[in-house]
Design an enzyme around this catalytic site. Structure first.
Site, PDB file in Angstrom:
ATOM      1  CB  CYS A 446      -1.428  -0.960   1.133  1.00 55.68           C
ATOM      2  SG  CYS A 446       0.002  -0.440   2.413  1.00 55.68           S
ATOM      3  CB  SER A 447       0.973   4.150   1.181  1.00 55.97           C
ATOM      4  OG  SER A 447      -0.289   5.090   0.388  1.00 55.97           O
ATOM      5  N   GLY A 449       3.069   0.220   4.297  1.00 54.95           N
ATOM      6  CA  GLY A 449       3.000  -1.098   4.095  1.00 54.95           C
ATOM      7  C   GLY A 449       3.019  -1.527   4.883  1.00 54.95           C
ATOM      8  CG  ASP A 451      -1.555   0.929   8.828  1.00 49.65           C
ATOM      9  OD1 ASP A 451      -1.550   0.156   9.802  1.00 49.65           O
ATOM     10  OD2 ASP A 451      -1.176   2.303   7.958  1.00 49.65           O
ATOM     11  NE  ARG A 452      -4.373   1.695   2.904  1.00 48.32           N
ATOM     12  CZ  ARG A 452      -5.064   2.801   2.405  1.00 48.32           C
ATOM     13  NH1 ARG A 452      -5.112   2.573   1.438  1.00 48.32           N
ATOM     14  NH2 ARG A 452      -3.290   3.493   2.200  1.00 48.32           N
TER      15      ARG A 452
END
Lengths: 670, 759
Positions: A446-447, A449, A451-452
């Site tokens: 993700c941004s 790496g 969380d999502r």
């Protein structure tokens, strides 16, 4: 002594039934007289539940003693307290066996810090009740004095998100002056004080102080807690080397690297990482330079047969200029080549494409398919932490305290919570499907790496690998994908900080557990653990009793010597596995990939968690208890059959000289 | 032999494939079907000489194969069933295939069903899998005419319109979409069907799906030809002694009596010939009073609880009637019969419950919500699913019914007050509420037999107009109402809330709903007892006209499938003598609790922090037989997905869903029973060595894993629609890697032998 404590425990349990009875608006009233039921409960439950207060061998003592010297180990205190039995009995007769509201049961290392008498707890379900409110360095403890059995609240202070005074000394009206506590676990607590006895200020200050120890430059309770659990050390559950060996790594395509041994390449990564075998360590550093916070792509999971992999990373630092990095491109190529089965690689960007584009302005971005040969970029449309936080805020409004009966489903839809859960699950299904069905490797980011990405990798791994569906395996999964790979637990939960509006907070981990719960609902016999296990994890995500979820990354946790100085949540869990076992678990049926249905037709609101404070939500006849009874019955019968068989065999051996009677063939093979 | 036959088929399949599209095309071209079939057969026969086949046997194989294919292209018919017309070269589309994936074959319209037959092997292979819950009367993809809800015609331009009953279609259809009352959609492609057949087929379905009179229903033909003997054991409540028996069981004798005032239906055509009234009311009283009530549904007895309080149902008084005098007299008579101390509580269901119109509208919205036929459509409103479900109001109506029933139960139970259910007609919501109250109060009605007799009594005999409510013949739209479905849904909710207290499973309830749509049972075909008698008398001059009862499940299902109606939790805790074991298990739990005084505060934190799960409630049963409290909060009610979403392919959980839990429970119960049996034998051995096994035949659990032959379990894949046949699309097929059901037995304690059914 012991008896009294046992009684207290029993009464504490009865709170639930009291809540139900005294809520006038509910159907639940009126079947049988409350007194009768409570009494029968007492008599039944009393012998089963001896211990619960036993850690406090002498309540008055430990409440005065401020350090840990008064408390002994849990077991020994139970025996030593028997000396006081006689003493207690005489006392008990005087008090007509009422629990003592101002002596809360304490953990080792826990001490009472303040008490408020004549405080009213405004229970949203059963109405106001008067009693004593105690504050310890771990919890809030309220015991009512005007109800039989008393209503008891036992709330770890870590759950507090915000503590506020309501009303002033001039406030009019009953119960308008007091303390309001917003909790992280989908409830609020409200206490009313009497203006005239000035009890509010000291209590408020104590709550403020011990609910937010970080803000007040004090240690979290996990470091004060002196208890221990007689089981395998929870901190040893996850050993990266063992886990990678289980996956078959190192192998022809992948190797273990210690390039991040001192956390120099990526400070939020674990020290031990797995990378393509062909990639030398030196060049890894160049790759890391091109990835946000140095979080270059590393292995999360490898398929035992096809060698297709799930790798994780942060976004590439493409920026507005559309920068390229040969090392990164080459490295991605190697990840693809490590899987001989496919000449393609999927890059699953968890974000909505708009967000990914917007990140370019901040130096981030996403892989350009032209620069990365044979890579296909897919956006999974999962929203960022801020959207999720807002959604959970709305969800709490709908779930607590009362629900809108007439428009419940529409209200739930308007929070978008389930929609987010669905998108996350759908993303994980896509990853699992590519790996399993197409035998293609997938890189997830993700941004940053943490969380999502962590949500997606861990859910996909849960779908692909039955090991993670065991209790132990799930613990490993959490330790690996979340704790070691630097999910920022401290910031996302906001441990011990009085910053309720901190926009780093977000229910990312809660969403993961929700997704797992959805899977357990869709596959009721595929998981070794039960709902209680998941709720326990969430409770201790906030409680700050265990060291497991306290830090943002492994480096930080090591610096604080978490493993030496605190207990692991897994020790607590693993010493009582039977409490967390799903009786319907059938490993052999589900030794394969699970594809949950990511549709709102099959995704339901987890009322057992989000609405659990509402007594109307509790099932009349919980099916998990019935299932568990089956398991207990089976175990009991098995034991008795074995005993008898042994007995018969012995008897038989003794009378061996006589001609043996025809052997009965048995219908079961035990 | 079977093996050879299979290999033959495989060869045939390969052959067909090799010929590729040519065969397929010629097959669906305009050449007359029968000839084409023969040619196909010849082709396949010529392809036969399989290297492994030996001469004499191969002949036999050939013969049976050709017989097979001949049969295959004709529908199998029930006695009295006739083919009305057929449409050759029809395409049957797989659900959710977006009309891209179809099988070619012949569509037949009979006086009973719409059926589709094909020579395509895939449909044959599908049969081979021996899906569960296969109906003996209809094939999986057959549509009973009475089950059809709406027929949509799609013209070649893409225009889609619903065809009204009685309408004659003059345009040819490109597709025909048949929406059924069992929440299923069938789509047929008529593109290659000859013009005259096209129109004729469309019109036949429209006409025959809803005849003008009930003696035009297939049930009449079926009844003429069938010889169905009523099981004398079953209480039908058409006779006096049926009521007397029930009255005796409930100790109502002496206070209530079976009235014969309606003999030969002289008084009312909506009430049965016999019903129960307060003792003190004479036939003359009843005759006088009946005229005052709408449809003459005067107060009749439903149930008397142990405490003497009773449940009574009645219609409203006619507006011109002498309101007070009549009602008071009736109510005081009821009061007398219930002990005479407390007044009767009259519950006006017209006020308390949703109206028929609301339920009907709600049911329609629910159907259109749950019935989709394209993946695109399915996902397009997935994110608004909850609010759409909310706006159907279905669950709210279910909640209301449960709430009213729980209130009535509470009044009877705790206030010892008799309740009179009053409703405009006296035969709609009264049926729902009176049944629910009795299920809540009396464990007898939670057994399968008791439930059947309850529905028979309160719905069928007391005159719920099934024919009008499910619109089996043409009539006013406003009469149609899925009230029975709503009732079944209420029972399903109870099953969720009290998982071990009802003997049946959700499969039982869903099958019951399907049975109503089948339209051939004596039970769900008529508007009243009088109506039923008239059907038999006037329609059939012949004495042998008879219809099967819906409660005779063997009519539809195999022995094994009927086992799926049994709730394992109920059977274990209600039918087996496990007192002894449960007591010792309890004891061991207590001991465990005691010895581990280490179960300290620090260990049981979670329970203290608010979660109430744990060991403490194990083996604890409520003292009362009554199912209360019933939860009616919106957050606890669920959508009955087995019934409403079972045909919804994208919503199917492959290898999971509720059935997975059900089967695991069955296995655990089976293991417990096995162990208990073994224990008894061992105990006997210990006492006296000679006797043992023979003395204790293993008890039959009546569950799916108790079967000797497990072969069925091996070919059956588990989905959330289990036991209903799951049509798996090509897109999802690769994900169906779950094992056969027999895997459940793997490593289990249950003895099983893999029975090889080959040869």
């Amino acid at each position: 002594m012991q008896h009294r404590l046992a009684l207290e425990a029993v009464l504490r349990f009865s709170q639930i039934s009291m809540d139900r009875k005294q809520n006038p608006g509910t159907q639940e009233s009126g079947t049988s007289s409350p007194g009768l039921k409570a009494a029968s409960r007492d008599s039944l439950a009393a012998p089963e539940r001896q211990a619960p207060g036993s850690s406090m061998e002498s309540p008055s003592l430990s409440s005065k003693g401020s350090d840990g010297s008064a408390s002994k180990s849990l077991c020994s205190s139970a025996s030593s307290s028997s000396e006081n039995v006689e003493n207690f009995e005489s006392k008990a007769s005087q008090e007509s066996s009422k629990p003592s509201p101002d002596q809360p049961p304490l953990l080792e290392g826990e001490t009472v810090k303040g008490q408020g008498y004549d405080v009213t707890y405004l229970c949203p379900y059963s109405g106001p009740t008067r009693g004593t409110l105690s504050v310890t360095n771990y919890k809030l403890y309220f015991c009512s004095i005007d109800r039989e059995p008393p209503l008891i609240l036992d709330v770890p202070l870590g759950i507090c998100s915000r503590v506020e005074k309501i009303g002033g000394s001039t406030s009019k009206g009953e119960n308008s002056y007091g303390i309001d506590i917003l909790c992280k676990d989908f409830r609020n607590l409200r206490f009313a004080h009497k203006q005239e006895n000035h009890s509010r200020r000291p209590i408020f200050e104590k709550i403020q102080q011990f609910a937010f120890p970080i803000t007040n430059k004090m240690p979290l309770f996990a470091f004060e807690f002196k208890g221990s659990y007689d089981t395998e050390e929870g901190w040893r559950i996850y050993d990266p080397q063992t886990e990678y060996r289980r996956q078959g790594v190192p192998n022809d395509g992948w190797r273990i690297t210690h390039v991040n041994g001192n956390y120099e390449v990526a400070d939020s990564y674990p020290s031990l990482l797995v990378v393509p075998k062909a990639q030398p360590d030196d060049e890894l550093k160049h790759v890391a330079e091109f990835r946000t916070r140095g979080r270059f792509p590393v292995l999360s999971w490898i398929h035992p047969e096809s060698q297709a992999t799930i790798t994780r990373s942060s976004q590439p630092m493409v920026g507005v200029a559309g920068k390229r990095n040969k090392d990164d491109e080459h490295y991605i190529q190697m990840i693809m080549e490590a899987n001989a089965q496919s000449h393609k690689l999927y890059i699953m960007d968890a974000r909505p494409s708009v967000n990914a584009v917007a990140n370019k302005a901040r130096g981030g971005g996403y892989e350009n398919e032209d620069s990365y040969h044979n890579a296909e970029l897919v956006f999974l449309d999962i929203h960022n932490i801020h959207v999720m936080r807002e959604s959970s805020r709305k969800l709490k409004e709908e779930c607590f305290p009362a629900i809108d009966e007439a428009h419940w489903l529409s209200k739930i839809e308007s929070t978008h919570w389930l929609e987010h859960i669905k998108v996350i699950l759908a993303g994980a299904v896509r990853i699992a499907d590519k790996v399993e069905s197409n035998k293609t490797s997938v890189l997830v980011h993700c941004s940053d790496g943490w969380d999502r990405t962590a949500q997606l990798t861990s859910l996909a791994m849960l779908m692909l690998d039955p090991y993670y569906r065991t209790i132990r395996g799930f613990e490993v999964l959490i330790e690996k994908e979340w704790v070691s790979f630097g999910h920022k637990f401290r910031q996302r939960v906001g441990h011990g900080e009085d910053k309720h509006s901190d926009d780093n907070r977000s229910p990312v981990f809660l969403q993961l557990v929700d997704c797992v719960w959805q899977m357990t609902q869709q596959f009721p016999n595929a998981f070794e653990f039960n709902e209680h296990f998941l709720i326990t994890i969430l409770d201790h995500l906030y409680s700050c009793l265990f060291g497991t979820f306290l830090y943002n990354c492994q480096m930080h946790a090591e610096k604080e010597k978490v493993k030496e100085r605190t207990q692991s949540l897994w020790s607590f869990v693993n010493c009582q596995l039977e409490e967390f076992t799903n009786p319907l678990y059938a490993a052999y049926v589900h030794a394969h990939v699970l594809f949950p249905v990511a549709s709102l037709r099959r995704i339901h609101l987890w009322t057992g968690y989000y609405c659990r404070w509402n007594p109307r939500m509790r099932p009349q006849e919980p099916i998990h208890l019935r299932n568990r009874e089956l398991l207990v019955l089976k175990a009991q019968l098995q034991r008795r059959v074995q005993e008898l068989q042994k007995e018969l065999a012995n008897k038989h051996a003794r009378t061996n000289l006589q001609p043996s009677p025809p052997r009965m063939s048995s219908p079961v093979n035990v | 032999m079977a093996k050879r036959f299979m290999s033959y088929l495989n060869n045939y399949e390969v052959e067909m494939k090799e010929k590729g599209k040519a065969t397929f095309k010629s097959y669906i071209s305009d050449i007359i079907g029968d000839e084409e079939e023969e040619r196909n057969e010849e082709d396949s026969e010529s392809a036969e000489p399989s290297p492994s086949s030996v001469a004499p046997e191969s002949e036999e194989v050939e013969k049976s194969a050709s017989a097979f294919f001949e049969n295959l292209m004709h529908p199998s018919l029930l006695p009295g069933e006739q083919v009305i017309c057929q449409a050759e070269n029809t395409l049957r589309f797989a659900p959710y295939s977006d009309r891209k994936q179809g099988i070619s074959g012949n569509l037949f319209v009979t006086n009973f069903k719409v059926t589709f037959v094909t020579a395509d092997k895939s449909s044959y292979a599908y049969k081979e899998t021996k899906q569960r819950q296969r109906n003996k009367l209809i094939e999986d993809n057959d549509i009973p005419l009475t089950c059809i809800d709406t027929i949509y015609q799609v013209l070649s331009g893409g225009k889609k319109r619903a065809l009204a009953y009685g309408q004659t279609v003059s345009s040819t259809s490109k597709y025909l979409e048949i929406h059924c009352k069992d929440f299923r959609i069938h789509v047929f492609g008529f593109k290659f069907v000859a013009k005259d057949q096209n129109k004729r087929a469309t019109n036949s379905i429209v006409h025959h799906s809803c005849p003008t009179r009930d003696d035009l229903l297939f049930a009449y033909e079926f009844g003429l030809n069938g010889k169905f003997k009523e099981n004398s054991q079953r209480n039908q409540f058409y006779e006096q002694q049926g009521w007397a028996k029930e009255l005796k069981r409930l100790n109502g004798e002496g206070r209530w009596r079976v009235a014969d005032v309606n003999l030969k239906y002289h008084l009312s055509t909506s009430l049965p010939e016999y019903f129960v009234v307060p003792m003190q009311l004479t036939n003359a009283d009843l005759q006088k009073a009946a005229g005052q009530y709408i449809e003459k549904h005067l107060p009749t007895w439903c149930y008397t609880y142990k405490n003497g309080a009773s449940l009574v149902r009645m219609s409203q008084l006619l507006p011109e009637s002498d309101f007070k005098a009549c009602e008071e007299k009736m109510l005081s008579a009821i009061k007398q019969s219930s002990g005479g101390t407390v007044d009767v509580e009259v519950m006006d269901l017209t006020q308390l419950c949703p109206s028929l119109m609301e339920i009907r509208a709600s049911g329609q919205r629910l159907m259109s919500l749950c019935m989709t036929d394209s993946t695109k459509e399915f996902y397009s409103f997935d994110s608004s699913w909850l609010s759409r479900l909310d706006s159907t109001q279905w669950l709210q109506h279910v909640a209301t019914c449960l709430k009213v029933a729980a209130n009535a139960t509470d009044i009877i139970l705790n206030k010892t007050q008799s309740v009179a259910l009053k409703e405009e007609t006296g035969y709609d919501l009264s049926c729902v509420i009176s049944c629910l109250v009795q299920i809540l109060l009396d464990p007898e009605y939670r057994t399968q037999k008791g439930f059947a007799s309850l529905v028979q009594r309160e719905w069928v005999v007391m005159g719920h107009p099934f024919q009008r409510r499910s619109r089996l013949v043409q009539g006013a739209d406003s009469e149609q109402c899925p009230l029975f479905l709503m009732f079944l849904d209420c029972v399903w909710q109870l099953l969720q809330q009290f998982p071990s207290r009802l003997a049946m499973t959700e499969t039982y309830l869903t099958s019951l709903w399907d049975t109503q749509q089948l339209g051939v049972t004596d039970t769900f075909l008529f508007d009243s007892a009088w109506h039923r008698q008239r059907f038999f008398r006037e329609g059939g001059k012949l004495p042998e006209v008879s219809l099967p009862s819906a409660w005779d499940w063997h009519l539809q299902f195999s022995e094994e499938d009927i086992l799926l109606f049994n709730n394992p939790l109920y059977s274990l805790f209600n039918s087996y003598d496990l007192e002894n074991v449960i007591a010792s298990a309890k004891g061991s739990l207590k001991r465990a609790g005691k010895s581990a005084s280490t179960i300290s505060y620090a260990r049981s934190l979670t329970e203290f922090h608010g979660d109430c799960e744990g060991r403490k409630d194990l083996f604890k049963r409520p003292n009362s037989d009554v199912l209360l409290p019933v939860s009616t909060t919106a957050a606890r009610l669920q959508l009955w997905s087995q019934c409403y979403l079972r045909w919804c392919v994208p919503a199917q959980i492959l290898g999971g869903g509720r059935p997975a839990g059900y089967l695991q429970q069955c296995l655990l119960v089976e293991e417990v029973i096995c162990l208990d049996h073994k224990l008894k034998i061992l105990q006997e051995q210990k006492k006296q060595r000679e006797r043992g096994r023979d003395q204790f035949p293993r008890p039959q659990s009546g569950l799916v894993f108790s079967l000797e032959a497990q072969s069925q379990l091996n070919s059956c894949h588990l989905t959330s629609s289990f036991p209903f046949p799951a049509e798996v699309t090509a897109q999802t097929q690769h994900k169906l890697i779950s094992g056969p059901l027999s895997l459940y037995l793997h490593d289990s304690l249950v003895e099983y032998e893999f029975a090889n059914s080959e040869d």
